[in-house]
Design a protein around this motif. Structure first.
Motif, PDB file in Angstrom:
ATOM      1  N   SER A 191      55.155  42.096  34.381  1.00 13.71           N
ATOM      2  CA  SER A 191      55.459  42.113  32.451  1.00 13.71           C
ATOM      3  C   SER A 191      54.596  43.061  31.877  1.00 13.71           C
ATOM      4  N   LYS A 192      54.057  43.742  32.259  1.00 12.57           N
ATOM      5  CA  LYS A 192      53.225  45.301  30.932  1.00 12.57           C
ATOM      6  C   LYS A 192      52.607  44.269  30.009  1.00 12.57           C
ATOM      7  N   ILE A 193      51.872  44.068  29.645  1.00 13.33           N
ATOM      8  CA  ILE A 193      50.887  43.386  28.863  1.00 13.33           C
ATOM      9  C   ILE A 193      49.842  43.133  29.560  1.00 13.33           C
ATOM     10  N   VAL A 194      49.331  43.394  28.631  1.00 13.05           N
ATOM     11  CA  VAL A 194      47.816  43.136  28.709  1.00 13.05           C
ATOM     12  C   VAL A 194      46.900  41.958  28.155  1.00 13.05           C
ATOM     13  N   HIS A 195      46.428  41.335  29.081  1.00 12.75           N
ATOM     14  CA  HIS A 195      44.935  39.887  28.984  1.00 12.75           C
ATOM     15  C   HIS A 195      43.825  40.687  29.156  1.00 12.75           C
ATOM     16  N   SER A 196      43.646  39.857  28.210  1.00 16.07           N
ATOM     17  CA  SER A 196      42.220  40.129  27.616  1.00 16.07           C
ATOM     18  C   SER A 196      41.600  38.656  28.579  1.00 16.07           C
ATOM     19  N   LEU A 197      40.802  38.693  29.740  1.00 20.11           N
ATOM     20  CA  LEU A 197      40.008  37.909  29.972  1.00 20.11           C
ATOM     21  C   LEU A 197      38.855  37.365  29.720  1.00 20.11           C
ATOM     22  N   LYS A 198      38.708  38.086  28.788  1.00 18.87           N
ATOM     23  CA  LYS A 198      36.759  37.807  28.890  1.00 18.87           C
ATOM     24  C   LYS A 198      36.319  39.111  27.250  1.00 18.87           C
ATOM     25  N   ALA A 232      38.033  33.440  39.202  1.00 22.30           N
ATOM     26  CA  ALA A 232      38.899  32.799  40.266  1.00 22.30           C
ATOM     27  C   ALA A 232      40.105  33.195  39.543  1.00 22.30           C
ATOM     28  N   VAL A 233      40.807  34.801  40.393  1.00 21.86           N
ATOM     29  CA  VAL A 233      42.405  34.743  39.920  1.00 21.86           C
ATOM     30  C   VAL A 233      43.294  34.622  40.465  1.00 21.86           C
ATOM     31  N   ASP A 234      42.900  33.101  41.408  1.00 21.98           N
ATOM     32  CA  ASP A 234      43.942  32.930  42.632  1.00 21.98           C
ATOM     33  C   ASP A 234      45.457  31.782  41.869  1.00 21.98           C
ATOM     34  N   HIS A 235      45.565  32.241  40.313  1.00 17.16           N
ATOM     35  CA  HIS A 235      46.742  31.315  39.852  1.00 17.16           C
ATOM     36  C   HIS A 235      47.344  32.229  38.886  1.00 17.16           C
ATOM     37  N   MET A 239      46.366  31.625  33.507  1.00 17.17           N
ATOM     38  CA  MET A 239      45.126  30.842  33.391  1.00 17.17           C
ATOM     39  C   MET A 239      43.896  31.220  33.733  1.00 17.17           C
ATOM     40  N   TRP A 240      43.699  32.123  34.286  1.00 12.42           N
ATOM     41  CA  TRP A 240      42.475  33.447  34.652  1.00 12.42           C
ATOM     42  C   TRP A 240      41.298  32.915  33.813  1.00 12.42           C
ATOM     43  N   ARG A 241      41.812  33.072  32.416  1.00 11.12           N
ATOM     44  CA  ARG A 241      40.618  33.728  31.663  1.00 11.12           C
ATOM     45  C   ARG A 241      40.133  31.247  31.472  1.00 11.12           C
ATOM     46  N   LEU A 242      40.963  30.685  32.239  1.00 13.37           N
ATOM     47  CA  LEU A 242      40.043  29.368  31.857  1.00 13.37           C
ATOM     48  C   LEU A 242      40.059  28.572  33.281  1.00 13.37           C
ATOM     49  N   GLY A 243      39.555  29.575  34.320  1.00  9.56           N
ATOM     50  CA  GLY A 243      39.480  29.385  35.708  1.00  9.56           C
ATOM     51  C   GLY A 243      37.843  29.495  36.316  1.00  9.56           C
TER      52      GLY A 243
END
Length: 370
Positions: A191-198, A232-235, A239-243
């Motif tokens: 998707s060429k997008i940066v996601h902020s996890l924390k 957990a990053v298996d989804h 939704m990673w930041r809420l996993g």
């Protein structure tokens, strides 16, 4: 487009007389808006055209529009290019016209026949000079590397980069210009997008992926403690930041993060500071990331440079002998190591010296060849 010149084939735009690169995703959005100039393009249409067969959120569209506005130096409050249509989508309000052709830019020269022969002779001389200069230069090997574009446009530091096992995601620690703590972020190459996890008051640093790609571990520092945690990053990445998140073990406070290495046998290996020496420590986990046992290897001294994830082999930089040595060592048998000091191939005779005590060396004093 207004006073901006767009060159889609070269991924460039010209603003205020200066050419600059534009990211492919931003250009795709701009061309979509140009095709529907004056019309409202819905968020659903943008997602369908720019991320076909990919699950993305509305936040991804908002981020992309904000990045495009920044590139065009547009102001959301007084839009000259992109206008937000509340609860609908976005509209291109800029005027569109074809760029001036080369003919229109040229001025017809005055006829001055006597100077033609002078210009012709000068041109022949320039061509001959170029050919002679080219033939006299040594042949240079060209690099196969080609610069495409920046992955992210965020200001500040981006460090501790780690690719996921399948190569789609790139995890890193990001320090903004106005921040004092690192944030944990992931770049999605599809998707060429940066996601902020924390993005907390803690400092999240040095991420590492599990071999199966289902977990992402990292250091978390605060003024009072240091922990190694895993997400957990298996989804779906949105939704990673809420996993689910787990604390794996405590680490040394005040000792800067060293890279974590996650082996396929579910051991996490890293350096720790003991008695003014860098030694190796590891933690073993089961399939649910429950701690099984921790290990210290006081006989394995040095900084880990790399590992073989499919085994327990480490490449270390050690100073045990007073000089920096490269040491290849296994954790299964820590006493066994192969050390190479001043190791090189003798070009004149094609020989390599290897002593029987596992030290590979050939110095100028014990060699007959220079």
């Amino acid at each position: 487009m207004n006073d901006v010149l767009v060159e889609p084939a070269a991924l460039k735009i010209k603003i205020s007389g200066q050419w600059q690169a534009i990211e492919a995703k931003q250009l795709a959005l701009l061309l979509l808006l140009i095709q529907h100039q004056g019309q409202c393009v819905s968020r659903d249409t943008i997602i369908e055209k720019l991320w076909p067969n990919t699950l993305v959120s509305d936040n991804s569209v908002s981020q992309l529009v904000a990045q495009l506005r920044k590139t065009l130096q547009d102001n959301k409050a007084a839009a000259r290019f992109i206008k937000t249509v509340p609860r609908e989508g976005y509209q291109l309000v800029a005027s569109i016209s074809e760029p001036p052709s080369i003919k229109e830019k040229l001025v017809a020269p005055r006829i001055n026949r006597p100077i033609y022969w002078l210009l012709f002779g000068g041109g022949v001389g320039v061509v001959i000079s170029i050919i002679v200069s080219y033939l006299s230069q040594p042949i240079k090997q060209t690099s196969p590397f080609k610069y495409d574009s920046r992955l992210t446009s965020a200001p500040g530091l981006e460090v501790y980069l780690r690719y996921s096992p399948e190569g789609r995601y790139l995890a890193f620690s990001h320090l903004d210009e106005n921040q004092s703590q690192f944030d944990l972020a992931v770049y999605d190459s599809q998707s060429k997008i940066v996601h902020s996890l924390k993005s907390t008051s803690y400092s999240e640093e040095a991420p590492v992926w599990s071999p199966d790609g289902k977990w992402l571990a990292y250091y978390r520092f605060d003024p009072f403690k240091c922990e190694v945690r895993a997400i957990a990053v298996d989804h779906t990445i949105e939704m990673w930041r809420l996993g689910k998140e787990k604390k794996l073990f405590d680490c040394e406070l005040g000792y800067g993060p060293r890279k974590l290495y996650w082996l396929t046998n579910n051991h996490i290996v890293f350096n720790t500071q003991k008695i003014n020496k860098l030694i190796v420590e590891s933690y073993e986990f089961d399939s649910q990331l429950n701690l099984v046992k921790s290990y210290e290897y006081p006989e394995v001294v040095g900084e880990i440079l790399d590992v073989v994830p499919e085994s327990t082999k480490l490449l270390l930089k050690s100073q045990a002998s007073g000089e920096f040595d490269l040491v290849f060592q296994t954790l299964e048998n820590p006493e066994k190591k192969i050390k190479c000091i001043k190791f090189f191939r003798c070009c004149a005779c094609g020989l390599v010296s290897a002593r029987s005590n596992n030290y590979c060396s050939r110095s100028a004093t014990d060699s007959k060849h220079n």
